[in-house]
Design a protein around this motif. Sequence first.
Motif, PDB file in Angstrom:
ATOM      1  N   ARG A 178       0.825  -1.205   0.000  1.00 29.02           N
ATOM      2  CA  ARG A 178       0.000   0.000   0.000  1.00 29.02           C
ATOM      3  C   ARG A 178       0.863   1.260   0.000  1.00 29.02           C
ATOM      4  N   ARG A 179       1.986   1.222   0.696  1.00 27.86           N
ATOM      5  CA  ARG A 179       2.865   2.396   0.716  1.00 27.86           C
ATOM      6  C   ARG A 179       3.470   2.648  -0.653  1.00 27.86           C
ATOM      7  N   VAL A 180       3.830   1.576  -1.373  1.00 26.34           N
ATOM      8  CA  VAL A 180       4.375   1.757  -2.718  1.00 26.34           C
ATOM      9  C   VAL A 180       3.316   2.342  -3.648  1.00 26.34           C
ATOM     10  N   LEU A 181       2.079   1.838  -3.566  1.00 28.66           N
ATOM     11  CA  LEU A 181       1.013   2.365  -4.417  1.00 28.66           C
ATOM     12  C   LEU A 181       0.701   3.822  -4.079  1.00 28.66           C
ATOM     13  N   ASN A 182       0.703   4.170  -2.809  1.00 27.40           N
ATOM     14  CA  ASN A 182       0.461   5.567  -2.427  1.00 27.40           C
ATOM     15  C   ASN A 182       1.582   6.471  -2.920  1.00 27.40           C
ATOM     16  N   LYS A 183       2.799   5.969  -2.906  1.00 22.96           N
ATOM     17  CA  LYS A 183       3.928   6.774  -3.374  1.00 22.96           C
ATOM     18  C   LYS A 183       3.889   6.951  -4.884  1.00 22.96           C
ATOM     19  N   ALA A 184       3.416   5.929  -5.609  1.00 22.45           N
ATOM     20  CA  ALA A 184       3.417   5.989  -7.063  1.00 22.45           C
ATOM     21  C   ALA A 184       2.209   6.767  -7.603  1.00 22.45           C
ATOM     22  N   PHE A 185       1.025   6.531  -7.062  1.00 28.89           N
ATOM     23  CA  PHE A 185      -0.199   7.126  -7.611  1.00 28.89           C
ATOM     24  C   PHE A 185      -0.831   8.163  -6.687  1.00 28.89           C
ATOM     25  N   GLY A 186      -0.375   8.232  -5.453  1.00 28.36           N
ATOM     26  CA  GLY A 186      -0.963   9.152  -4.502  1.00 28.36           C
ATOM     27  C   GLY A 186      -2.154   8.533  -3.800  1.00 28.36           C
ATOM     28  N   PRO A 187      -2.398   8.909  -2.546  1.00 25.02           N
ATOM     29  CA  PRO A 187      -3.584   8.400  -1.848  1.00 25.02           C
ATOM     30  C   PRO A 187      -4.865   8.783  -2.583  1.00 25.02           C
ATOM     31  N   GLY A 188      -5.695   7.804  -2.879  1.00 27.78           N
ATOM     32  CA  GLY A 188      -6.905   8.025  -3.644  1.00 27.78           C
ATOM     33  C   GLY A 188      -6.745   7.813  -5.135  1.00 27.78           C
ATOM     34  N   GLY A 189      -5.521   7.612  -5.594  1.00 23.63           N
ATOM     35  CA  GLY A 189      -5.276   7.379  -7.016  1.00 23.63           C
ATOM     36  C   GLY A 189      -5.355   5.921  -7.414  1.00 23.63           C
ATOM     37  N   TRP A 190      -5.642   5.050  -6.467  1.00 25.67           N
ATOM     38  CA  TRP A 190      -5.768   3.626  -6.767  1.00 25.67           C
ATOM     39  C   TRP A 190      -6.826   3.025  -5.836  1.00 25.67           C
ATOM     40  N   GLY A 191      -7.291   1.831  -6.175  1.00 24.06           N
ATOM     41  CA  GLY A 191      -8.286   1.175  -5.337  1.00 24.06           C
ATOM     42  C   GLY A 191      -8.532  -0.251  -5.794  1.00 24.06           C
ATOM     43  N   LEU A 192      -9.156  -1.008  -4.905  1.00 23.96           N
ATOM     44  CA  LEU A 192      -9.526  -2.396  -5.190  1.00 23.96           C
ATOM     45  C   LEU A 192     -11.044  -2.459  -5.385  1.00 23.96           C
ATOM     46  N   ALA A 193     -11.469  -2.994  -6.518  1.00 23.11           N
ATOM     47  CA  ALA A 193     -12.901  -3.129  -6.824  1.00 23.11           C
ATOM     48  C   ALA A 193     -13.264  -4.608  -6.828  1.00 23.11           C
ATOM     49  N   PRO A 194     -14.216  -5.030  -6.004  1.00 28.44           N
ATOM     50  CA  PRO A 194     -14.609  -6.455  -6.020  1.00 28.44           C
ATOM     51  C   PRO A 194     -15.298  -6.813  -7.332  1.00 28.44           C
ATOM     52  N   ARG A 195     -14.988  -7.983  -7.843  1.00 29.02           N
ATOM     53  CA  ARG A 195     -15.572  -8.463  -9.096  1.00 29.02           C
ATOM     54  C   ARG A 195     -16.422  -9.715  -8.895  1.00 29.02           C
ATOM     55  N   SER A 196     -16.604 -10.137  -7.676  1.00 29.84           N
ATOM     56  CA  SER A 196     -17.442 -11.313  -7.402  1.00 29.84           C
ATOM     57  C   SER A 196     -17.952 -11.205  -5.976  1.00 29.84           C
ATOM     58  N   GLU A 197     -18.882 -12.087  -5.641  1.00 32.98           N
ATOM     59  CA  GLU A 197     -19.360 -12.172  -4.271  1.00 32.98           C
ATOM     60  C   GLU A 197     -18.338 -12.892  -3.401  1.00 32.98           C
TER      61      GLU A 197
END
Length: 304
Positions: A178-197
């Motif tokens: 999560r820290r790498v993703l926040n550093k690369a895209f910024g907080p709020g610039g990425w997310g996880l979307a569920p694709r199934s139940e």
Amino acid sequence: MASRLLNRLHASTRLSAASIRSFATAPSPETAVRYPRRLVSDRTPLKTPAAKASTTVGRGNPEIVETLPTTADEINIPPEAYGVSPESVPSSHDYLASPSSKNTGSAASSIPAEFAESAAIGGSPRDPSHPDWSRSYFGLSTQPFPKEVAEVLMTPIDPLDVEIKPDGLVYLPEIKYRRVLNKAFGPGGWGLAPRSETNVGPRVVSREYALVCLGRLVAIARGEQEYFDPNGIPTATEACKSNALMRCCKDLGIASELWDPRFIREFKSKYCVEVFVEDVRTKKKKKLWRRKDQPAFEYPFKET
């Protein structure tokens, strides 16, 4: 003396014989009880009247079905709803092929073509700029991320951040991803979307997630987590999400060394040690892994 004993023996024998004869003697005809004999012709089986059939062959019980309550009268559909043709429903092709949207300054003309195409594979037809991430693949492999973002994502991992489980599995804590993703895209610039139940099995919880970065689909992975108590299902569900994030980050090159067998062997030999431990409760011994800079194992294990 002997003669007296013989006389007594003969007397007892005669008494027992007389009692046996009196018991086995059949009663006389005068004292015998006579029971009426039933003729064979009178022995007719009893017949139980058959119950009336509740159904008719090939018809079932239509009168019963008709008496069941129905919800057909509870829904009031306006008559004009039946006259809507399929062509009247807007689609993504209307934004691309419609001449009016190209020649006029309408809102549809300002929608990029790639967003409109995403609507055909899972986006909302009425608002193509917001794809439905449970079905859409919008932005997948359209173009690479900027160079500065790629450098952050593919930065070699720090050996101090890598952990090892007692069974020898090398891993990176999910908070580091999560820290790498926040550093690369910024907080709020990425997310996880569920694709199934959420699939809850007897011992495993699993769910499929999509990693979306800057409005583009990057990767899809299914996370899983074991649980041993039904009360732990909520915690297992959250751990399942973190496991899916770790697997999605492989496609971005984050901590890709952890899937390299050569790196794993070198890391274990340089930073880890395998020791014998004894369970103080059962006195059983086995081998466990730990980092060299970590303290010895604690209760219930004792290093030997």
